[in-house]
Design a protein around this motif. Structure first.
Motif, PDB file in Angstrom:
ATOM      1  N   HIS A  40       0.820  -1.015   0.306  1.00  0.00           N
ATOM      2  CA  HIS A  40       0.289  -0.429  -0.072  1.00  0.00           C
ATOM      3  C   HIS A  40       0.773   1.141  -0.031  1.00  0.00           C
ATOM      4  O   HIS A  40       1.772   1.079   0.727  1.00  0.00           O
ATOM      5  N   ILE A  41       0.563   1.826  -1.361  1.00  0.00           N
ATOM      6  CA  ILE A  41       1.460   3.521  -1.308  1.00  0.00           C
ATOM      7  C   ILE A  41       0.584   4.688  -1.079  1.00  0.00           C
ATOM      8  O   ILE A  41      -0.374   4.661  -1.319  1.00  0.00           O
ATOM      9  N   ARG A  42       1.220   5.484  -0.314  1.00  0.00           N
ATOM     10  CA  ARG A  42       0.108   6.503  -0.641  1.00  0.00           C
ATOM     11  C   ARG A  42       0.687   7.681  -0.411  1.00  0.00           C
ATOM     12  O   ARG A  42       1.881   7.564   0.308  1.00  0.00           O
ATOM     13  N   THR A  43       0.047   9.524  -0.359  1.00  0.00           N
ATOM     14  CA  THR A  43       1.375  10.338  -1.212  1.00  0.00           C
ATOM     15  C   THR A  43       0.445  11.325  -0.010  1.00  0.00           C
ATOM     16  O   THR A  43      -0.925  11.599  -0.165  1.00  0.00           O
ATOM     17  N   VAL A  44       1.241  11.598   1.122  1.00  0.00           N
ATOM     18  CA  VAL A  44       0.805  12.992   1.576  1.00  0.00           C
ATOM     19  C   VAL A  44       1.373  14.917   1.561  1.00  0.00           C
ATOM     20  O   VAL A  44       3.035  13.965   1.993  1.00  0.00           O
ATOM     21  N   ASP A  45       0.829  15.174   0.789  1.00  0.00           N
ATOM     22  CA  ASP A  45       1.326  16.294  -0.077  1.00  0.00           C
ATOM     23  C   ASP A  45       1.499  17.768   0.895  1.00  0.00           C
ATOM     24  O   ASP A  45       0.280  18.091   1.155  1.00  0.00           O
ATOM     25  N   LEU A  46       2.379  17.986   1.380  1.00  0.00           N
ATOM     26  CA  LEU A  46       2.206  19.346   2.221  1.00  0.00           C
ATOM     27  C   LEU A  46       1.820  20.536   1.748  1.00  0.00           C
ATOM     28  O   LEU A  46       1.512  21.423   2.207  1.00  0.00           O
ATOM     29  N   THR A  47       2.481  20.208   0.074  1.00  0.00           N
ATOM     30  CA  THR A  47       2.811  21.585  -0.531  1.00  0.00           C
ATOM     31  C   THR A  47       1.172  22.457   0.001  1.00  0.00           C
ATOM     32  O   THR A  47       1.561  24.264  -0.507  1.00  0.00           O
ATOM     33  N   LEU A  48       0.300  22.531  -0.050  1.00  0.00           N
ATOM     34  CA  LEU A  48      -0.968  23.069   0.089  1.00  0.00           C
ATOM     35  C   LEU A  48      -1.598  22.830   1.544  1.00  0.00           C
ATOM     36  O   LEU A  48      -2.889  24.111   1.007  1.00  0.00           O
ATOM     37  N   ASP A  49      -0.786  22.491   1.991  1.00  0.00           N
ATOM     38  CA  ASP A  49      -1.418  21.361   3.710  1.00  0.00           C
ATOM     39  C   ASP A  49      -1.029  23.071   4.841  1.00  0.00           C
ATOM     40  O   ASP A  49       0.538  22.849   5.171  1.00  0.00           O
ATOM     41  N   ARG A  50      -1.517  23.727   5.105  1.00  0.00           N
ATOM     42  CA  ARG A  50      -0.971  24.975   5.382  1.00  0.00           C
ATOM     43  C   ARG A  50      -1.323  24.192   7.519  1.00  0.00           C
ATOM     44  O   ARG A  50      -0.698  25.445   8.046  1.00  0.00           O
ATOM     45  N   SER A  51      -2.050  24.009   7.886  1.00  0.00           N
ATOM     46  CA  SER A  51      -2.349  23.148   9.154  1.00  0.00           C
ATOM     47  C   SER A  51      -1.473  22.830   9.672  1.00  0.00           C
ATOM     48  O   SER A  51      -0.253  22.841   9.399  1.00  0.00           O
ATOM     49  N   ASP A  52      -1.883  22.469  11.095  1.00  0.00           N
ATOM     50  CA  ASP A  52      -1.048  22.011  11.560  1.00  0.00           C
ATOM     51  C   ASP A  52      -0.882  20.862  12.453  1.00  0.00           C
ATOM     52  O   ASP A  52      -0.029  20.829  13.554  1.00  0.00           O
ATOM     53  N   GLU A  53      -1.752  20.352  12.322  1.00  0.00           N
ATOM     54  CA  GLU A  53      -2.320  19.118  12.482  1.00  0.00           C
ATOM     55  C   GLU A  53      -0.793  18.065  12.860  1.00  0.00           C
ATOM     56  O   GLU A  53      -0.671  17.646  11.347  1.00  0.00           O
ATOM     57  N   PRO A  54      -0.227  17.207  13.527  1.00  0.00           N
ATOM     58  CA  PRO A  54       0.250  16.194  13.742  1.00  0.00           C
ATOM     59  C   PRO A  54      -0.115  15.027  13.014  1.00  0.00           C
ATOM     60  O   PRO A  54      -1.292  15.002  12.943  1.00  0.00           O
ATOM     61  N   ILE A  55       1.379  15.367  12.172  1.00  0.00           N
ATOM     62  CA  ILE A  55       1.180  13.416  11.356  1.00  0.00           C
ATOM     63  C   ILE A  55       1.631  12.539  11.747  1.00  0.00           C
ATOM     64  O   ILE A  55       3.057  12.746  11.921  1.00  0.00           O
ATOM     65  N   ILE A  56       0.392  11.886  12.424  1.00  0.00           N
ATOM     66  CA  ILE A  56       1.114  10.794  13.609  1.00  0.00           C
ATOM     67  C   ILE A  56       2.156   9.602  12.684  1.00  0.00           C
ATOM     68  O   ILE A  56       0.777   8.435  11.880  1.00  0.00           O
ATOM     69  N   LEU A  57       2.794   8.933  12.727  1.00  0.00           N
ATOM     70  CA  LEU A  57       3.067   7.657  12.419  1.00  0.00           C
ATOM     71  C   LEU A  57       3.088   6.742  12.906  1.00  0.00           C
ATOM     72  O   LEU A  57       4.298   6.900  13.985  1.00  0.00           O
ATOM     73  N   ASN A  58       2.845   5.687  12.703  1.00  0.00           N
ATOM     74  CA  ASN A  58       2.696   4.550  13.820  1.00  0.00           C
ATOM     75  C   ASN A  58       3.574   3.115  13.286  1.00  0.00           C
ATOM     76  O   ASN A  58       4.080   3.149  11.829  1.00  0.00           O
ATOM     77  N   SER A  59       4.112   2.084  14.151  1.00  0.00           N
ATOM     78  CA  SER A  59       4.947   1.195  13.404  1.00  0.00           C
ATOM     79  C   SER A  59       4.054   0.164  12.582  1.00  0.00           C
ATOM     80  O   SER A  59       3.511  -0.257  12.468  1.00  0.00           O
TER      81      SER A  59
END
Ligand SMILES: Cc1cc2nc3c(=O)[nH]c(=O)nc-3n(C[C@H](O)[C@H](O)[C@H](O)COP(=O)(O)O)c2cc1C
Ligand code: SF4
Ligand code: SF4
Length: 273
Positions: A41-60
């Motif tokens: 499974h591959i996904r992209t989180v592109d932060l270029t237009l994302d100006r929020s402060d929400e943490p991006i939590i990465l799990n095991s």
């Protein structure tokens, strides 16, 4: 023999590309590396237009490919700000590949800086690559690395991804490894140049430059029938220049001629594992 060793490679389950990429080259490279790693499974989180402060939590169980552009031999400061939202969950080991994309001049200390940033975020970087993308300041008149990454670059990125997957399956995958660059990183001297991209006559006020601006620096003044750019917000990424459908938005910078003259000889990707 070869077959056996291929069969023992464990497929990566979840692979996440996390990038900041105003003119899309860093994202294209990071995604090509990820494709070469052949995850389920591959996904992209592109932060270029994302100006929020929400943490991006990465799990095991997650593996990450980071992608960011090089500005002045360092990681683009806005990319650093955005990537700082990443947090590894307590106790999670997040294998990470760091990729920096630069405009065929040089990447200087950007790759070690991105590696260090990954470590500071609790990630476990085990491979790094510097790749080439069309320079943000490249124009038809003054091309610099025009059209890159091209098919050769993308093939290199995918091959590198395969090498990353193999390294991840080997013992000692997280042992220290060499990356080109210096610590302390080079200091960036600000030129004091406050010019920003501007629209030449004929602008239809379509708003595409507003939509693609990562920092919200562009607005359309419908009364004055003008596009306005806030110099204090503009990071000179040239996303708006490259996205203007009419080719009317230009950035007048003396660097373009310098880069065209001195940085046109093709450079190749460099990888470190
Ligand atoms: C402000 C700024 C500074 C840059 N500095 C460098 C540099 O030091 N070396 C280089 O080779 N390219 C440099 N570039 C070019 C970008 O690294 C290159 O175009 C990259 O592919 C852009 O990534 P993106 O498409 O993900 O936005 C710079 C671009 C900008 C906008
Ligand atoms: S993208 Fe081009 S045409 Fe559209 S509003 Fe911006 S400068 Fe004008
Ligand atoms: S206005 Fe500045 S920050 Fe916004 S897209 Fe254009 S160059 Fe980038």
């Amino acid at each position: 023999m070869l077959k056996d060793s291929i069969n023992t490679i464990e497929t990566i389950d979840k692979l996440t590309v996390i990038c900041f990429s105003p003119t899309h080259t860093s994202r294209t490279i990071a995604e090509a590396v990820a494709a070469g790693m052949t995850a389920a499974h591959i996904r992209t989180v592109d932060l270029t237009l994302d100006r929020s402060d929400e943490p991006i939590i990465l799990n095991s169980g997650e593996t990450v490919v980071l992608g960011a552009p090089v500005y002045a031999g360092r990681v683009a400061p806005e990319a650093v700000r955005r990537l700082q939202r990443i947090k590894a969950a307590a106790g999670a080991v997040i294998p990470t590949v760091v990729t920096a994309t630069y405009g065929n001049r040089d990447y200087e200390d950007a790759l070690v800086e991105l590696y260090d940033l990954a470590v500071s975020l609790g990630l476990s970087p085990f491979a790094a690559g510097a790749f080439i993308g069309e320079h943000s300041y490249s124009t038809q008149e003054m091309p610099v690395a025009e059209g890159r990454p091209d098919t050769l670059d993308l093939a290199d990125a995918r091959i590198f991804g395969g090498e990353c997957a193999r390294k991840l399956n080997s013992s000692g995958a997280f042992a220290p490894f060499h990356i080109k660059g210096n610590r302390p990183y080079k200091e960036v001297k600000h030129s004091g140049n406050q010019t920003v991209p501007e629209a030449t006559d004929g602008c239809s006020l379509c708003g595409e430059c507003v939509r693609v601006c990562p920092t919200g620096a562009v607005s359309v003044d419908l009364n004055a029938r003008k596009v306005l750019t806030d110099p204090s917000l503009c990071i000179r990424c040239c996303a708006c220049v490259k996205a203007c459908p009419a080719g009317l938005r230009t950035y007048a910078t003396p660097f373009a001629a310098f880069l065209h003259e001195h940085c046109s000889a093709r450079r190749d990707p460099e990888t470190f594992l």
